[in-house]
Design a protein around this motif. Structure first.
Motif, mmCIF file in Angstrom:
data_model
loop_
_atom_site.group_PDB
_atom_site.id
_atom_site.type_symbol
_atom_site.label_atom_id
_atom_site.label_comp_id
_atom_site.label_asym_id
_atom_site.label_seq_id
_atom_site.Cartn_x
_atom_site.Cartn_y
_atom_site.Cartn_z
ATOM 1 N N ALA A 175 0.906 -0.976 -0.207
ATOM 2 C CA ALA A 175 0.241 0.202 -0.001
ATOM 3 C C ALA A 175 0.596 0.955 -0.153
ATOM 4 O O ALA A 175 1.970 1.713 0.247
ATOM 5 N N SER A 176 0.461 1.990 -0.131
ATOM 6 C CA SER A 176 1.003 3.280 -0.416
ATOM 7 C C SER A 176 1.463 4.433 0.626
ATOM 8 O O SER A 176 2.478 4.598 0.649
ATOM 9 N N LYS A 177 0.630 3.866 1.357
ATOM 10 C CA LYS A 177 0.937 4.419 3.270
ATOM 11 C C LYS A 177 0.030 3.296 3.833
ATOM 12 O O LYS A 177 -1.064 2.909 3.878
ATOM 13 N N PRO A 178 0.655 3.364 5.319
ATOM 14 C CA PRO A 178 0.002 2.410 6.761
ATOM 15 C C PRO A 178 -1.706 2.969 6.707
ATOM 16 O O PRO A 178 -1.991 4.124 6.533
ATOM 17 N N GLY A 179 -2.303 1.933 6.270
ATOM 18 C CA GLY A 179 -3.736 2.036 7.115
ATOM 19 C C GLY A 179 -4.325 2.503 5.993
ATOM 20 O O GLY A 179 -5.345 2.514 6.531
ATOM 21 N N GLN A 180 -3.871 2.505 4.617
ATOM 22 C CA GLN A 180 -4.803 3.178 3.679
ATOM 23 C C GLN A 180 -6.139 2.136 3.633
ATOM 24 O O GLN A 180 -6.242 1.028 3.728
ATOM 25 N N SER A 181 -7.251 2.109 2.819
ATOM 26 C CA SER A 181 -8.736 2.203 2.863
ATOM 27 C C SER A 181 -8.394 1.021 2.148
ATOM 28 O O SER A 181 -7.512 0.281 0.742
ATOM 29 N N ARG A 182 -8.664 -0.526 2.435
ATOM 30 C CA ARG A 182 -8.602 -1.524 2.392
ATOM 31 C C ARG A 182 -7.188 -2.479 2.014
ATOM 32 O O ARG A 182 -7.325 -3.067 1.630
ATOM 33 N N SER A 183 -6.196 -1.477 2.703
ATOM 34 C CA SER A 183 -5.534 -1.966 3.169
ATOM 35 C C SER A 183 -4.591 -2.789 4.757
ATOM 36 O O SER A 183 -5.850 -2.952 5.371
ATOM 37 N N VAL A 184 -4.096 -4.338 4.848
ATOM 38 C CA VAL A 184 -4.036 -5.515 5.837
ATOM 39 C C VAL A 184 -2.232 -4.648 6.282
ATOM 40 O O VAL A 184 -1.511 -4.774 5.205
ATOM 41 N N PRO A 185 -1.631 -4.819 7.236
ATOM 42 C CA PRO A 185 -0.423 -5.180 8.147
ATOM 43 C C PRO A 185 -0.190 -6.512 6.830
ATOM 44 O O PRO A 185 -0.573 -7.285 7.550
ATOM 45 N N GLY A 186 1.458 -5.793 7.603
ATOM 46 C CA GLY A 186 2.112 -7.574 7.327
ATOM 47 C C GLY A 186 2.406 -8.526 7.725
ATOM 48 O O GLY A 186 2.409 -9.523 7.751
ATOM 49 N N THR A 187 1.610 -8.032 9.630
ATOM 50 C CA THR A 187 1.844 -8.740 10.097
ATOM 51 C C THR A 187 0.430 -9.953 9.845
ATOM 52 O O THR A 187 1.131 -10.593 10.578
ATOM 53 N N ALA A 188 -0.534 -9.212 9.741
ATOM 54 C CA ALA A 188 -1.760 -10.255 9.510
ATOM 55 C C ALA A 188 -1.245 -11.067 8.156
ATOM 56 O O ALA A 188 -1.863 -12.056 8.508
ATOM 57 N N LEU A 189 -0.956 -10.292 7.881
ATOM 58 C CA LEU A 189 0.145 -11.633 6.074
ATOM 59 C C LEU A 189 0.836 -12.894 7.081
ATOM 60 O O LEU A 189 0.796 -14.135 6.586
ATOM 61 N N LEU A 190 1.393 -11.810 7.429
ATOM 62 C CA LEU A 190 2.298 -13.454 7.510
ATOM 63 C C LEU A 190 2.050 -14.591 8.851
ATOM 64 O O LEU A 190 2.291 -15.744 8.474
ATOM 65 N N SER A 191 1.204 -14.451 9.480
ATOM 66 C CA SER A 191 0.185 -15.012 10.470
ATOM 67 C C SER A 191 -1.213 -15.815 9.898
ATOM 68 O O SER A 191 -0.807 -16.956 9.431
ATOM 69 N N MET A 192 -1.492 -15.185 8.756
ATOM 70 C CA MET A 192 -2.277 -15.636 7.514
ATOM 71 C C MET A 192 -2.077 -17.149 7.299
ATOM 72 O O MET A 192 -1.781 -18.433 7.633
ATOM 73 N N HIS A 193 -0.223 -17.361 6.504
ATOM 74 C CA HIS A 193 0.427 -17.692 6.328
ATOM 75 C C HIS A 193 0.569 -18.870 7.183
ATOM 76 O O HIS A 193 0.103 -20.174 6.245
ATOM 77 N N HIS A 194 0.843 -19.175 8.162
ATOM 78 C CA HIS A 194 1.520 -19.669 9.442
ATOM 79 C C HIS A 194 0.264 -20.089 10.282
ATOM 80 O O HIS A 194 -0.277 -21.286 10.785
ATOM 81 N N ARG A 195 -1.027 -19.834 9.449
ATOM 82 C CA ARG A 195 -2.202 -20.039 10.355
ATOM 83 C C ARG A 195 -2.478 -19.968 11.421
ATOM 84 O O ARG A 195 -3.118 -20.177 13.245
ATOM 85 N N ASP A 196 -1.785 -19.186 12.107
ATOM 86 C CA ASP A 196 -2.041 -18.090 13.242
ATOM 87 C C ASP A 196 -3.145 -16.870 13.945
ATOM 88 O O ASP A 196 -2.830 -16.159 12.807
ATOM 89 N N TRP A 197 -4.069 -17.163 13.885
ATOM 90 C CA TRP A 197 -5.177 -16.857 13.364
ATOM 91 C C TRP A 197 -6.073 -15.397 14.607
ATOM 92 O O TRP A 197 -6.289 -15.705 15.486
ATOM 93 N N ASP A 198 -4.887 -14.794 14.724
ATOM 94 C CA ASP A 198 -4.856 -13.556 16.613
ATOM 95 C C ASP A 198 -6.337 -13.180 14.749
ATOM 96 O O ASP A 198 -6.319 -13.192 14.258
ATOM 97 N N SER A 199 -6.701 -11.464 15.700
ATOM 98 C CA SER A 199 -7.945 -10.830 15.373
ATOM 99 C C SER A 199 -7.391 -10.080 14.324
ATOM 100 O O SER A 199 -8.038 -10.339 12.897
ATOM 101 N N PRO A 200 -6.089 -9.432 14.308
ATOM 102 C CA PRO A 200 -5.937 -9.106 12.861
ATOM 103 C C PRO A 200 -6.027 -9.691 11.509
ATOM 104 O O PRO A 200 -6.067 -9.723 10.090
ATOM 105 N N ALA A 201 -5.565 -11.512 11.509
ATOM 106 C CA ALA A 201 -5.059 -12.040 10.900
ATOM 107 C C ALA A 201 -6.329 -12.390 10.140
ATOM 108 O O ALA A 201 -6.958 -12.460 8.661
#
Length: 229
Positions: A175-201
């Motif tokens: 994303a062009s800037k943090p918190g942009q509309s319909r964007s997600v943090p990289g930490t959430a993507l990494l958690s998703m990949h590892h199926r670590d289902w915290d709230s952001p993921a």
């Protein structure tokens, strides 16, 4: 054509002529198959009671055309007990399969994942996690699951420090800037990949799955989503 026994679930059934049903089966060996269940609509036979969603059955289908005939049906496992929100989730999974998966496409792994999802929804697991896992499995089967570890535009690895968006026909991009509309943090993507289902993921997975499924579903609204409202 010689009829064959197949392990299956009922996705949907509807009235056909005066005494029969058209039934969409999700089978392990042949994917989604539609068959005519003749003479069972107004009967009290075991055949009618077995043609319900969320119970694994064995079916014998016959016929040379795309529309088969149901020759035999028998129980393979007890019907799963689903209620409330979890029942709506299971109906959503059935509708997703019916809308997205082409008929006759064999997908044994997705069938096994479907069974796992139903058991999760019948148990104590968080229903949204079961749905995200199934949505991702379906997207992978259709070749539409985005790479969650790499920026599709630059090829650079996803990092915890940056935010990302899902772009149709491309994938995950920074994303062009943090918190942009319909964007997600990289930490959430990494958690998703590892199926670590915290709230952001979980929030990120819902957003990405919905966007990735949109081209496969088209403009027609999902009936099951109306149940949640």
């Amino acid at each position: 054509m010689k009829s064959l026994w197949q392990t299956a679930f009922v996705l949907h059934r509807r009235a056909y002529r005066e005494t029969s049903y058209l039934v969409d089966f999700f089978t392990r060996d042949a994917g989604i198959v539609t068959a005519v269940a003749k003479g069972v609509k107004n009967s009290k036979s075991d055949r009618k009671s077995l043609l319900q969603p969320f119970a694994r059955i064995n079916v014998q289908l016959a016929g040379r055309s795309e529309l088969k005939n149901l020759a035999q049906v028998e129980s393979s496992a007890a019907m799963l007990f689903l209620q409330g929100k979890n029942l709506f989730c299971a109906l959503y999974v059935n509708e997703l399969l019916s809308r997205v998966l082409p008929k006759g496409l064999a997908c044994e792994e997705l069938f096994d994942h479907y069974q796992t999802t139903l058991h999760a929804l019948a148990g104590d697991a968080p229903p949204d996690v079961a749905l995200r896992d199934f949505e991702f499995a379906l997207l992978e089967e259709m070749g539409q699951l985005p790479d969650l570890l790499n920026d599709a535009a630059t090829g650079e690895p996803v990092t915890k420090e940056h935010w990302y968006q899902f772009v149709q026909e491309l994938g995950i991009v920074r994303a062009s800037k943090p918190g942009q509309s319909r964007s997600v943090p990289g930490t959430a993507l990494l958690s998703m990949h590892h199926r670590d289902w915290d709230s952001p993921a979980r929030q990120a997975a819902k957003l990405i799955a919905r966007q990735a499924l949109l081209p496969l579903l088209g403009d027609k609204p999902l009936k099951s989503r109306e149940l949640f409202r």
